[in-house]
Design an enzyme around this catalytic site. Structure first.
Site, PDB file in Angstrom:
ATOM      1  N   ASP A  55      -4.254   2.114   0.363  1.00  0.00           N
ATOM      2  CA  ASP A  55      -4.259   0.676   0.087  1.00  0.00           C
ATOM      3  C   ASP A  55      -3.294   0.283  -1.024  1.00  0.00           C
ATOM      4  O   ASP A  55      -3.025  -0.895  -1.237  1.00  0.00           O
ATOM      5  CB  ASP A  55      -5.685   0.220  -0.267  1.00  0.00           C
ATOM      6  CG  ASP A  55      -5.839  -1.293  -0.289  1.00  0.00           C
ATOM      7  OD1 ASP A  55      -5.211  -1.953   0.549  1.00  0.00           O
ATOM      8  OD2 ASP A  55      -6.571  -1.810  -1.147  1.00  0.00           O
ATOM      9  N   SER A  79      -6.496  -8.259   0.480  1.00  0.00           N
ATOM     10  CA  SER A  79      -6.744  -7.636   1.783  1.00  0.00           C
ATOM     11  C   SER A  79      -7.902  -8.327   2.495  1.00  0.00           C
ATOM     12  O   SER A  79      -8.906  -8.683   1.874  1.00  0.00           O
ATOM     13  CB  SER A  79      -7.078  -6.150   1.608  1.00  0.00           C
ATOM     14  OG  SER A  79      -6.074  -5.486   0.882  1.00  0.00           O
ATOM     15  N   GLN A 102      -3.523  -2.932   8.254  1.00  0.00           N
ATOM     16  CA  GLN A 102      -4.222  -3.878   7.383  1.00  0.00           C
ATOM     17  C   GLN A 102      -3.653  -5.276   7.585  1.00  0.00           C
ATOM     18  O   GLN A 102      -2.455  -5.447   7.838  1.00  0.00           O
ATOM     19  CB  GLN A 102      -4.055  -3.475   5.911  1.00  0.00           C
ATOM     20  CG  GLN A 102      -4.805  -4.357   4.935  1.00  0.00           C
ATOM     21  CD  GLN A 102      -4.614  -3.913   3.491  1.00  0.00           C
ATOM     22  OE1 GLN A 102      -3.914  -4.575   2.727  1.00  0.00           O
ATOM     23  NE2 GLN A 102      -5.225  -2.796   3.110  1.00  0.00           N
TER      24      GLN A 102
END
Length: 301
Positions: A215, A236, A286
């Site tokens: 991430d 996110s 993502q």
């Protein structure tokens, strides 16, 4: 080195409160400038909780997550696991992360017993310089700070980044020119690994660490064609991972990131984590919210 990774000793260390109820036992360690909990930390901790609810022989092959509220770094996170299904080959575990009595994150992780198959293929790893030939992110920042023409506000920003205690080693392959606002192709490559030693252990441990690593700087790939704008808000929305082959998260892996689309105040990014021997270990995806100021940035010089 022989220094244990803080990702194992603290960040991803959970305290078991009940059979399927856990609390993050270590300190939150690195917190982004937004003062929200780092999404990778929540994903990694949720996977730790899910892994406690399956047999040692089952390994995670995929996870799908949604971030539903901002994480508060000032309070612990509770992780509630539901044993959704336990089958002969596959098991599914659902995880809910809770703060202030409300869910901040939901995740489903699927685990599989090892199975051989003649159906195998993968993409080819990009040809890039090895990590030994590249500068770390810290060394690159130090080079930028030595520029006497660097505007003071950017000097302060880089100094702040330099002081952050991120438990990841990063070596960008083609670092962007921070003095330019010219659009770039929405792709980036960097070598990554956990800072410190993890060693040979249950593969689920390395998958949890990779979830944390995956991430970091991921969504930023979608901003590379839009560098003339200043970010107002970026967070996110969801995060998915597929695990393909064994790897060591404390060994260098190439993180290949690209953004095929952005629009509607959202951006989509895809990533691949490659082992040094060219084996595709992990695939990630993502989507996130991206809001920018309409007034373009001024020159950094």
């Amino acid at each position: 080195g022989d220094l244990r990774s803080v990702l194992i000793t603290s960040v991803l260390n959970l305290e078991r409160l009940e059979v399927d109820l856990f609390r993050c036992a270590g300190r939150h360690h690195w917190v982004p400038a937004t003062q929200r909990l780092f999404g990778g930390q929540i994903v990694g901790q949720a996977l730790v909780a899910a892994a406690h609810a399956v047999s040692r022989d089952e390994q995670v092959h995929s996870l799908h997550c949604y971030f539903v509220r901002a994480g508060d770094p000032k309070v612990p996170v509770l992780y509630e696991v539901e044993r959704t299904r336990t089958g002969k080959s596959f098991s599914v575990r659902s995880v809910k992360a809770i703060q202030h009595g409300k869910p901040i994150f939901t995740c489903q992780a699927s685990f599989q017993l090892s199975q051989a198959s003649p159906v195998q293929h993968q993409f080819t790893m990009p040809a890039v310089p090895p990590p030994e030939e590249l500068l770390t992110q810290e060394e690159l920042i130090q080079k930028f700070l030595q520029n006497p023409n660097l505007a003071e506000r950017y000097r302060k920003h880089l100094t702040k980044i330099q002081a952050e205690d991120v438990p990841i080693d990063i070596k960008p392959v083609n670092p962007p020119d921070i003095f330019s606002s010219e659009p770039q192709e929405p792709k980036q490559l960097f070598w990554v690994r956990a800072r410190g030693y993890i060693g040979e252990t249950d593969m689920k441990v390395h998958c949890c660490v990779a979830a944390y690593i995956s991430d970091y700087a991921f969504l930023g790939t979608a901003l590379l064609p839009h560098r003339q704008y200043r970010i107002k808000f970026m967070v996110s929305l969801d995060h998915s991972m597929w695990f393909h082959a064994p790897f060591r998260a404390d060994h260098w892996m190439l993180y290949e990131c690209e953004s095929p689309w952005a629009g509607g105040c959202r951006g989509l990014v895809q990533g691949r984590l490659w082992r040094r021997d060219g084996v595709l270990a992990v695939t990630c995806a993502q989507e996130g919210v991206i809001r920018v100021q309409q007034t373009p940035n001024q020159s950094k010089l």
